[in-house]
Write a protein that holds these residues in place. Structure first.
Motif, PDB file in Angstrom:
ATOM      1  N   LEU A  14     -29.075  29.158  -8.094  1.00  0.00           N
ATOM      2  CA  LEU A  14     -29.089  30.024  -9.281  1.00  0.00           C
ATOM      3  C   LEU A  14     -30.514  30.550  -9.480  1.00  0.00           C
ATOM      4  O   LEU A  14     -30.714  31.690  -9.878  1.00  0.00           O
ATOM      5  N   VAL A  15     -31.491  29.684  -9.205  1.00  0.00           N
ATOM      6  CA  VAL A  15     -32.896  30.112  -9.113  1.00  0.00           C
ATOM      7  C   VAL A  15     -33.300  29.825  -7.671  1.00  0.00           C
ATOM      8  O   VAL A  15     -33.201  28.691  -7.198  1.00  0.00           O
ATOM      9  N   LYS A  16     -33.718  30.879  -6.953  1.00  0.00           N
ATOM     10  CA  LYS A  16     -33.821  30.817  -5.493  1.00  0.00           C
ATOM     11  C   LYS A  16     -35.143  30.273  -4.968  1.00  0.00           C
ATOM     12  O   LYS A  16     -36.195  30.452  -5.585  1.00  0.00           O
ATOM     13  N   TYR A  17     -35.030  29.692  -3.785  1.00  0.00           N
ATOM     14  CA  TYR A  17     -36.189  29.306  -2.952  1.00  0.00           C
ATOM     15  C   TYR A  17     -36.450  30.463  -2.007  1.00  0.00           C
ATOM     16  O   TYR A  17     -35.575  30.826  -1.217  1.00  0.00           O
ATOM     17  N   TRP A  18     -37.614  31.092  -2.099  1.00  0.00           N
ATOM     18  CA  TRP A  18     -37.945  32.151  -1.133  1.00  0.00           C
ATOM     19  C   TRP A  18     -39.443  32.155  -0.918  1.00  0.00           C
ATOM     20  O   TRP A  18     -40.204  32.719  -1.705  1.00  0.00           O
ATOM     21  N   SER A 211     -38.668  31.226 -14.492  1.00  0.00           N
ATOM     22  CA  SER A 211     -37.198  31.262 -14.525  1.00  0.00           C
ATOM     23  C   SER A 211     -36.613  29.867 -14.341  1.00  0.00           C
ATOM     24  O   SER A 211     -35.599  29.518 -14.959  1.00  0.00           O
ATOM     25  N   LEU A 212     -37.244  29.075 -13.481  1.00  0.00           N
ATOM     26  CA  LEU A 212     -36.727  27.728 -13.237  1.00  0.00           C
ATOM     27  C   LEU A 212     -36.828  26.881 -14.510  1.00  0.00           C
ATOM     28  O   LEU A 212     -35.886  26.167 -14.860  1.00  0.00           O
ATOM     29  N   GLU A 213     -37.942  27.004 -15.179  1.00  0.00           N
ATOM     30  CA  GLU A 213     -38.111  26.243 -16.423  1.00  0.00           C
ATOM     31  C   GLU A 213     -37.052  26.652 -17.451  1.00  0.00           C
ATOM     32  O   GLU A 213     -36.419  25.812 -18.095  1.00  0.00           O
ATOM     33  N   ALA A 214     -36.837  27.976 -17.578  1.00  0.00           N
ATOM     34  CA  ALA A 214     -35.854  28.485 -18.543  1.00  0.00           C
ATOM     35  C   ALA A 214     -34.434  28.069 -18.140  1.00  0.00           C
ATOM     36  O   ALA A 214     -33.611  27.708 -18.987  1.00  0.00           O
ATOM     37  N   ALA A 215     -34.146  28.102 -16.833  1.00  0.00           N
ATOM     38  CA  ALA A 215     -32.800  27.745 -16.360  1.00  0.00           C
ATOM     39  C   ALA A 215     -32.529  26.261 -16.578  1.00  0.00           C
ATOM     40  O   ALA A 215     -31.413  25.873 -16.951  1.00  0.00           O
ATOM     41  N   ALA A 216     -33.539  25.436 -16.354  1.00  0.00           N
ATOM     42  CA  ALA A 216     -33.362  23.994 -16.572  1.00  0.00           C
ATOM     43  C   ALA A 216     -33.088  23.726 -18.045  1.00  0.00           C
ATOM     44  O   ALA A 216     -32.226  22.900 -18.395  1.00  0.00           O
ATOM     45  N   GLU A 225     -24.544  31.522 -21.103  1.00  0.00           N
ATOM     46  CA  GLU A 225     -24.957  32.934 -21.113  1.00  0.00           C
ATOM     47  C   GLU A 225     -26.393  33.093 -20.604  1.00  0.00           C
ATOM     48  O   GLU A 225     -26.681  33.928 -19.744  1.00  0.00           O
ATOM     49  N   ARG A 226     -27.276  32.228 -21.086  1.00  0.00           N
ATOM     50  CA  ARG A 226     -28.687  32.311 -20.668  1.00  0.00           C
ATOM     51  C   ARG A 226     -28.835  31.954 -19.184  1.00  0.00           C
ATOM     52  O   ARG A 226     -29.556  32.610 -18.434  1.00  0.00           O
ATOM     53  N   LEU A 227     -28.115  30.912 -18.760  1.00  0.00           N
ATOM     54  CA  LEU A 227     -28.174  30.484 -17.359  1.00  0.00           C
ATOM     55  C   LEU A 227     -27.656  31.597 -16.440  1.00  0.00           C
ATOM     56  O   LEU A 227     -28.234  31.875 -15.383  1.00  0.00           O
ATOM     57  N   VAL A 233     -30.645  37.945 -12.660  1.00  0.00           N
ATOM     58  CA  VAL A 233     -31.979  38.570 -12.591  1.00  0.00           C
ATOM     59  C   VAL A 233     -32.778  37.980 -11.428  1.00  0.00           C
ATOM     60  O   VAL A 233     -33.417  38.708 -10.655  1.00  0.00           O
ATOM     61  N   ASN A 234     -32.721  36.656 -11.265  1.00  0.00           N
ATOM     62  CA  ASN A 234     -33.496  36.025 -10.193  1.00  0.00           C
ATOM     63  C   ASN A 234     -33.021  36.492  -8.815  1.00  0.00           C
ATOM     64  O   ASN A 234     -33.828  36.735  -7.911  1.00  0.00           O
ATOM     65  N   ALA A 235     -31.699  36.645  -8.650  1.00  0.00           N
ATOM     66  CA  ALA A 235     -31.166  37.102  -7.356  1.00  0.00           C
ATOM     67  C   ALA A 235     -31.632  38.526  -7.057  1.00  0.00           C
ATOM     68  O   ALA A 235     -32.077  38.832  -5.946  1.00  0.00           O
ATOM     69  N   LEU A 236     -31.552  39.410  -8.059  1.00  0.00           N
ATOM     70  CA  LEU A 236     -31.943  40.807  -7.821  1.00  0.00           C
ATOM     71  C   LEU A 236     -33.449  40.917  -7.578  1.00  0.00           C
ATOM     72  O   LEU A 236     -33.897  41.744  -6.786  1.00  0.00           O
ATOM     73  N   ARG A 237     -34.220  40.059  -8.251  1.00  0.00           N
ATOM     74  CA  ARG A 237     -35.669  40.051  -7.980  1.00  0.00           C
ATOM     75  C   ARG A 237     -35.937  39.617  -6.543  1.00  0.00           C
ATOM     76  O   ARG A 237     -36.795  40.173  -5.867  1.00  0.00           O
ATOM     77  N   MET A 238     -35.196  38.589  -6.074  1.00  0.00           N
ATOM     78  CA  MET A 238     -35.419  38.132  -4.699  1.00  0.00           C
ATOM     79  C   MET A 238     -35.086  39.236  -3.698  1.00  0.00           C
ATOM     80  O   MET A 238     -35.828  39.469  -2.739  1.00  0.00           O
TER      81      MET A 238
END
Ligand code: 2P0
Length: 322
Positions: A14-18, A211-216, A225-227, A233-238
């Motif tokens: 959900l929050v990516k490693y890249w 994003s990771l802090e907010a997702a956690a 909804e927030r997750l 957003v994180n996927a499109l940014r990646m």
């Protein structure tokens, strides 16, 4: 002869490693958050062979002598060093996820291999050590050791970079398989190119940490909804980051983009659903279990679909010999 069999499942971040901070130890630039799936398992058997002078890899019934076999031997070298052994191994692996289509086949693959190989070589590893070991094979594999939702802490050393479980709201995923062909650029090479050539990379690292802090926090609060919003957003940014490489790489196809558009329209009609995509054209939709049918109806005819729920930890299923 010692032999062990393990099963592991892929995971979707959900929050990516890249991007890596250390490619020898596979330490990521940022932490990530994922759901391990209950579909597409990989089953791997490792048998130690006293008479052999090298490892053998049989992948989906076919013996491999190319890149994947070398990668498995490099991984087994780490296990052998930990176990103080020089024995070669025969590794038989059966993967039910379409390989190299951006559906995290290396995650389930190296998680299953970490569990089976450590057992076959007589190591007794706890979950954290298994996650660290799986990470050495493939970063995302550190998360497939963990059931359900996992946070992989970036850490700054081999000891501190591992995944652990995180409580999360009740969620499901719909996997839209746009293509099953091998991807043109491996994620390993694409990550390297991103770090070396994208002017946006520093912004990706800092924004993903936020994003990771907010997702956690959203996971802890049960705030779907927030997750979901953070996930899309994180996927499109990646993907924007990957497209900004030189030479550029584009993993999303026109059908992938169409799926993102349909999910956005579905959201406007009141259904809670968010799209994400890994290093390939397939799209995965995060939703509530009760909305799975609405999502599959919205994507009808665009791609082959599979429904996933939070899956189990990587596990040893059998072990024999000393
Ligand atoms: C992820 N991916 O977080 C991201 C999103 C793909 C896109 O982790 O070099 O196979 O073996 O550590 O784990 C794919 O990269 O890379 C990946 P290596 P890996 O799921």
């Amino acid at each position: 002869m010692s032999t062990a069999t393990a099963i592991a499942h892929p995971n979707i971040a959900l929050v990516k490693y890249w991007g890596k901070r250390d490619s020898a130890l596979n330490l990521p630039a940022t932490g990530s958050l994922s759901m391990t799936l209950d579909i597409f398992p990989t089953t791997t058997t490792v048998s130690l062979d006293e008479g052999a002078s090298g490892d053998v890899l049989v992948f989906n019934g076919e013996q491999r002598v190319d890149g994947p076999a070398e990668r498995v031997t490099r991984f087994l070298d780490i296990v052998r060093e930990m176990a103080g052994s020089t024995l070669s191994a025969r590794v038989e692996t059966v993967n039910t996820v379409p390989s190299a289509a951006g559906l995290a086949s290396s995650a389930s693959g190296f998680a299953a291999l970490a569990v089976a190989a450590s057992a076959a070589y007589g190591l007794d590893l706890d979950t954290r050590s298994l996650s660290r070991l799986a990470r050495r094979g493939s970063g995302s594999a550190s998360r497939s050791v963990i059931p359900g939702f996992a946070i992989w802490h970036a850490g700054d050393s081999d000891e501190t970079s591992f995944a652990e479980p995180v409580a999360a709201p009740d969620l499901a995923m719909v996997v839209a398989m746009v293509e099953k062909r091998e991807k043109p650029v491996s994620s390993r090479e694409a990550m390297r190119r991103t770090v070396l050539t994208s002017p946006f990379y520093p912004a990706w690292v800092s924004s993903t940490a936020e994003s990771l802090e907010a997702a956690a926090e959203a996971c802890r609060d049960g705030d779907v909804e927030r997750l979901g919003r953070i996930t899309e957003v994180n996927a499109l940014r990646m993907h924007a980051l990957i497209q900004s490489c030189d030479p550029p790489i584009r993993y999303l196809s026109p059908v992938s983009v169409e799926i993102f558009d349909r999910i956005s329209a579905l959201r406007e009609s009141g259904v809670e659903a968010w799209a994400t995509a890994d290093a390939g054209p397939n799209v995965v939709i995060l939703t509530r279990p009760a909305s799975v049918d609405a999502v599959t109806a919205a994507l009808d005819g665009l791609a082959e679909l599979a429904v996933a729920h939070p899956g189990p930890a990587a596990a040893l299923v059998s072990r024999a010999g000393e």
